[in-house]
Write an enzyme that holds these catalytic residues in place. Sequence first.
Site, PDB file in Angstrom:
ATOM      1  N   ARG A   1       0.704  -1.031   0.152  1.00 63.38           N
ATOM      2  CA  ARG A   1       0.090   0.104   0.244  1.00 63.38           C
ATOM      3  C   ARG A   1       0.848   1.332  -0.419  1.00 63.38           C
ATOM      4  O   ARG A   1       2.057   1.487   0.828  1.00 63.38           O
ATOM      5  CB  ARG A   1      -1.212   0.278   1.437  1.00 63.38           C
ATOM      6  CG  ARG A   1      -2.397  -0.379   1.078  1.00 63.38           C
ATOM      7  CD  ARG A   1      -3.199  -0.122   0.418  1.00 63.38           C
ATOM      8  NE  ARG A   1      -4.070  -1.659  -0.196  1.00 63.38           N
ATOM      9  CZ  ARG A   1      -4.631  -2.248  -0.557  1.00 63.38           C
ATOM     10  NH1 ARG A   1      -3.315  -2.734  -1.799  1.00 63.38           N
ATOM     11  NH2 ARG A   1      -5.889  -2.832  -1.280  1.00 63.38           N
TER      12      ARG A   1
ATOM     13  N   GLU B   1      -3.392   7.258  -4.371  1.00 63.54           N
ATOM     14  CA  GLU B   1      -4.053   7.044  -6.345  1.00 63.54           C
ATOM     15  C   GLU B   1      -5.040   7.596  -6.910  1.00 63.54           C
ATOM     16  O   GLU B   1      -6.116   8.296  -6.159  1.00 63.54           O
ATOM     17  CB  GLU B   1      -3.807   5.240  -5.867  1.00 63.54           C
ATOM     18  CG  GLU B   1      -3.093   5.077  -5.437  1.00 63.54           C
ATOM     19  CD  GLU B   1      -3.356   3.708  -5.470  1.00 63.54           C
ATOM     20  OE1 GLU B   1      -4.746   2.485  -5.951  1.00 63.54           O
ATOM     21  OE2 GLU B   1      -2.544   3.209  -5.230  1.00 63.54           O
TER      22      GLU B   1
ATOM     23  N   HIS C   1      -1.254   0.110 -10.319  1.00 58.74           N
ATOM     24  CA  HIS C   1      -1.597  -1.240  -9.254  1.00 58.74           C
ATOM     25  C   HIS C   1      -2.663  -1.992 -10.247  1.00 58.74           C
ATOM     26  O   HIS C   1      -3.782  -2.288 -10.031  1.00 58.74           O
ATOM     27  CB  HIS C   1      -3.082  -0.196  -8.450  1.00 58.74           C
ATOM     28  CG  HIS C   1      -3.872  -0.656  -6.680  1.00 58.74           C
ATOM     29  ND1 HIS C   1      -3.617  -0.073  -6.321  1.00 58.74           N
ATOM     30  CD2 HIS C   1      -3.494  -2.232  -6.543  1.00 58.74           C
ATOM     31  CE1 HIS C   1      -3.688  -0.597  -5.291  1.00 58.74           C
ATOM     32  NE2 HIS C   1      -3.381  -1.961  -5.518  1.00 58.74           N
TER      33      HIS C   1
HETATM   34  P1  NAP Z   1      -1.582 -10.704   5.184  1.00 57.37           P
HETATM   35  O1  NAP Z   1      -1.039 -12.330   4.374  1.00 57.37           O
HETATM   36  O2  NAP Z   1      -2.426  -9.918   6.248  1.00 57.37           O
HETATM   37  O3  NAP Z   1       0.248 -10.711   5.809  1.00 57.37           O
HETATM   38  C1  NAP Z   1       0.635  -9.318   6.694  1.00 57.37           C
HETATM   39  C2  NAP Z   1       1.832  -9.828   6.764  1.00 57.37           C
HETATM   40  O4  NAP Z   1       2.315  -8.340   7.142  1.00 57.37           O
HETATM   41  C3  NAP Z   1       2.309 -10.675   7.869  1.00 57.37           C
HETATM   42  O5  NAP Z   1       3.103 -11.310   7.775  1.00 57.37           O
HETATM   43  C4  NAP Z   1       2.206  -9.900   8.943  1.00 57.37           C
HETATM   44  O6  NAP Z   1       2.880 -11.023   9.972  1.00 57.37           O
HETATM   45  C5  NAP Z   1       2.648  -8.457   9.144  1.00 57.37           C
HETATM   46  N1  NAP Z   1       2.994  -6.911  10.201  1.00 57.37           N
HETATM   47  C6  NAP Z   1       1.340  -6.654  10.096  1.00 57.37           C
HETATM   48  N2  NAP Z   1       1.795  -5.641  10.589  1.00 57.37           N
HETATM   49  C7  NAP Z   1       3.010  -5.356  10.833  1.00 57.37           C
HETATM   50  C8  NAP Z   1       4.239  -4.508  11.639  1.00 57.37           C
HETATM   51  N3  NAP Z   1       3.688  -3.443  12.729  1.00 57.37           N
HETATM   52  N4  NAP Z   1       5.066  -5.430  11.508  1.00 57.37           N
HETATM   53  C9  NAP Z   1       6.176  -6.590  10.693  1.00 57.37           C
HETATM   54  N5  NAP Z   1       4.918  -7.017  10.331  1.00 57.37           N
HETATM   55  C10 NAP Z   1       3.468  -7.323  10.265  1.00 57.37           C
HETATM   56  O7  NAP Z   1      -1.599  -9.828   3.781  1.00 57.37           O
HETATM   57  P2  NAP Z   1      -0.882 -10.695   2.108  1.00 57.37           P
HETATM   58  O8  NAP Z   1      -2.687 -11.109   1.851  1.00 57.37           O
HETATM   59  O9  NAP Z   1       0.123 -10.889   2.006  1.00 57.37           O
HETATM   60  O10 NAP Z   1      -0.977  -8.481   2.033  1.00 57.37           O
HETATM   61  C11 NAP Z   1       0.015  -7.685   1.584  1.00 57.37           C
HETATM   62  C12 NAP Z   1      -0.574  -6.819   1.371  1.00 57.37           C
HETATM   63  O11 NAP Z   1      -0.647  -6.494   0.004  1.00 57.37           O
HETATM   64  C13 NAP Z   1      -1.918  -5.633   1.565  1.00 57.37           C
HETATM   65  O12 NAP Z   1      -1.332  -4.181   2.323  1.00 57.37           O
HETATM   66  C14 NAP Z   1      -2.640  -5.612   1.038  1.00 57.37           C
HETATM   67  O13 NAP Z   1      -3.260  -3.892   0.520  1.00 57.37           O
HETATM   68  C15 NAP Z   1      -1.312  -5.360  -0.551  1.00 57.37           C
HETATM   69  N6  NAP Z   1      -1.711  -6.406  -1.474  1.00 57.37           N
HETATM   70  C16 NAP Z   1      -1.980  -5.336  -2.852  1.00 57.37           C
HETATM   71  C17 NAP Z   1      -2.123  -5.890  -4.587  1.00 57.37           C
HETATM   72  C18 NAP Z   1      -1.980  -5.144  -5.121  1.00 57.37           C
HETATM   73  O14 NAP Z   1      -2.894  -4.970  -6.086  1.00 57.37           O
HETATM   74  N7  NAP Z   1      -0.889  -4.067  -5.781  1.00 57.37           N
HETATM   75  C19 NAP Z   1      -2.682  -6.978  -4.307  1.00 57.37           C
HETATM   76  C20 NAP Z   1      -3.089  -7.736  -3.145  1.00 57.37           C
HETATM   77  C21 NAP Z   1      -2.738  -7.666  -1.810  1.00 57.37           C
HETATM   78  P3  NAP Z   1       1.887 -11.280  11.243  1.00 57.37           P
HETATM   79  O15 NAP Z   1       1.975 -12.810  10.513  1.00 57.37           O
HETATM   80  O16 NAP Z   1       3.171 -11.799  11.920  1.00 57.37           O
HETATM   81  O17 NAP Z   1       0.450 -11.139  11.793  1.00 57.37           O
END
Ligand code: NAP
Length: 313
Positions: A231, A260, A278
């Site tokens: 993000r 955005e 995006h």
């Molecule tokens: P996810 O499975 O929830 O993974 C998030 C990770 O962030 C987890 O490992 C979590 O740790 C960690 N985390 C959260 N807060 C933290 C902090 N303060 N310090 C360190 N680590 C932290 O999410 P995801 O499905 O992988 O998605 C990740 C990101 O990609 C999201 O922001 C989403 O909006 C974005 N995204 C973007 C697109 C795009 O089109 N560009 C598409 C899809 C997703 P824990 O596992 O220990 O809780």
Amino acid sequence: MGLPVLIAAELRNLLEADQLDGLDVTWIGADEPTPAGGDWVAIVPLLTRWIGGTELKHLPQLRIIANVAVGYNNVDLVAAQMRNVIVTNTPDVLTDATADLTWALILACARRIPEGINLVRSGKWIGWHPEQLLGMELRGKTLGLFGAGRIGEAVGQRAVPFGLRILYASRSPKLRFEEETGAVRAGTGRLLQESDILSLHVPVTPETRGMINSDTLAVMKPGAILVNTARGELVREDAVALALETNRLGAAGFDVYADEPTVHPRLLVAPRTVLLPHIGSATRDTRRRMAARAIANVQYVLHGEPPVTPVFR
Ligand code: NAP
């Protein structure tokens, strides 16, 4: 007459008629305001639609917000919880597509792909030269993953055949990921200091908002590559532009931006950027699966079942 639901009009071509069985759909375009005062029981918004306290007040019958994204920073979760409105997202189905695009950015930055394309198109290419457009060799370098959830891990899995060493930061250790990839968990400081490529995969929270700023950029390795497919709010774009202008940062590959579709004007003209609009999850299969997941969540909730992918329980 089916149950009245609001669905983003942009999803129309991605949904099959039978997925909408029992629903009386009002399609809302991205440029239309969220309607008020109706008896809609569900809304399926794109991530560009803000749903906060006011919108929820205006939709008193609402039972579910089925966001079509894994991120849900466009929804006021506290306001939804206060009104007993369920919030769902679309994790998992977009993990591979987003990890693939992250790799497209890593490779484009490391091997200076946009500069190469521009050189060929400009007609100024005068032939092979041993020092032309030299990039970063990946083997033996360190990939830092800030966040090792679904997408962070998938990016890490793809790093193994490239011969990268993997560091990751996340709130909890990921033992299976460590076993499979040799990844090592590190604190934020070490991640910043040792990463040749730093890739962001955390949600926007009060702790992570603005985490890439002039202070953290100053700690990064000179010449490192910064990639953000998570993000835009994680990054201070003016600080990244300055780090590129002063050659402190090697390259920046971004798919997401803080405001955005506006991109910070300095970032637009900064050197060594790869800027995408995006499109992390933008494959036809994935977009169909995201739409299907969001509608499945609606159908489950409206039939009294728990949703498949709730944001909170
Ligand atoms: P996810 O499975 O929830 O993974 C998030 C990770 O962030 C987890 O490992 C979590 O740790 C960690 N985390 C959260 N807060 C933290 C902090 N303060 N310090 C360190 N680590 C932290 O999410 P995801 O499905 O992988 O998605 C990740 C990101 O990609 C999201 O922001 C989403 O909006 C974005 N995204 C973007 C697109 C795009 O089109 N560009 C598409 C899809 C997703 P824990 O596992 O220990 O809780």
